[in-house]
Motif scaffolding. Sequence first.
Motif, mmCIF file in Angstrom:
data_model
loop_
_atom_site.group_PDB
_atom_site.id
_atom_site.type_symbol
_atom_site.label_atom_id
_atom_site.label_comp_id
_atom_site.label_asym_id
_atom_site.label_seq_id
_atom_site.Cartn_x
_atom_site.Cartn_y
_atom_site.Cartn_z
ATOM 1 N N LYS A 63 79.447 -8.838 -16.544
ATOM 2 C CA LYS A 63 80.459 -8.622 -15.719
ATOM 3 C C LYS A 63 81.957 -8.558 -16.461
ATOM 4 O O LYS A 63 81.847 -8.840 -17.744
ATOM 5 C CB LYS A 63 80.680 -9.709 -14.776
ATOM 6 N N ARG A 64 82.698 -7.987 -16.000
ATOM 7 C CA ARG A 64 84.158 -7.785 -16.382
ATOM 8 C C ARG A 64 84.813 -9.086 -16.113
ATOM 9 O O ARG A 64 84.915 -9.560 -14.980
ATOM 10 C CB ARG A 64 84.588 -6.650 -15.958
ATOM 11 N N VAL A 65 85.614 -9.674 -17.004
ATOM 12 C CA VAL A 65 86.441 -10.665 -16.922
ATOM 13 C C VAL A 65 88.081 -10.247 -16.916
ATOM 14 O O VAL A 65 88.035 -9.908 -18.292
ATOM 15 C CB VAL A 65 86.001 -11.819 -17.652
ATOM 16 N N PRO A 66 88.799 -10.240 -16.424
ATOM 17 C CA PRO A 66 90.012 -9.887 -16.404
ATOM 18 C C PRO A 66 90.999 -10.954 -17.208
ATOM 19 O O PRO A 66 90.462 -12.076 -17.391
ATOM 20 C CB PRO A 66 90.863 -9.920 -15.261
ATOM 21 N N ASP A 67 91.864 -10.274 -18.204
ATOM 22 C CA ASP A 67 92.256 -11.151 -19.123
ATOM 23 C C ASP A 67 93.598 -10.289 -19.586
ATOM 24 O O ASP A 67 93.731 -8.974 -19.488
ATOM 25 C CB ASP A 67 91.680 -11.129 -20.469
ATOM 26 N N GLY A 73 93.589 -8.076 -22.258
ATOM 27 C CA GLY A 73 92.766 -7.050 -22.224
ATOM 28 C C GLY A 73 91.539 -7.555 -21.789
ATOM 29 O O GLY A 73 91.234 -8.603 -22.031
ATOM 30 N N ASP A 74 91.089 -6.706 -20.837
ATOM 31 C CA ASP A 74 89.686 -7.140 -19.941
ATOM 32 C C ASP A 74 88.486 -7.661 -21.200
ATOM 33 O O ASP A 74 88.389 -7.100 -22.367
ATOM 34 C CB ASP A 74 89.044 -6.265 -19.260
ATOM 35 N N ARG A 75 87.900 -8.554 -20.808
ATOM 36 C CA ARG A 75 86.450 -8.941 -21.543
ATOM 37 C C ARG A 75 85.349 -8.791 -21.121
ATOM 38 O O ARG A 75 84.997 -8.466 -19.774
ATOM 39 C CB ARG A 75 86.942 -10.358 -21.922
ATOM 40 N N GLU A 118 81.697 -10.195 -20.402
ATOM 41 C CA GLU A 118 80.685 -11.448 -20.364
ATOM 42 C C GLU A 118 79.360 -10.927 -20.100
ATOM 43 O O GLU A 118 78.773 -10.402 -19.296
ATOM 44 C CB GLU A 118 81.196 -12.428 -19.043
#
Length: 71
Positions: free
Chosen positions: A48-52, A55-57, A59
């Motif tokens: 999954k994409r983890v917003p940051d 810059g997105d991370r 997982e």
Amino acid sequence: MGAAVPTDPTIYRLYEALQVYGPTLKEPIHEEFGDGIMSAINFRMGIKRVPDPEGDRVEIALNGTFLPYQW
């Protein structure tokens, strides 16, 4: 002759992460479950994409059956 190092950048980074962090991951697995391995039989995986803000991370969750060593 050893296994070839992957040349695809994404696969290489996953390979590199396991080379660097593999022993660190192994320790709590053995502390929690005892001596054994995580099997890739009946294996589940999630990405999954983890917003940051920096810059997105990415997982990645690996879910495998624990198999104790048979002595």
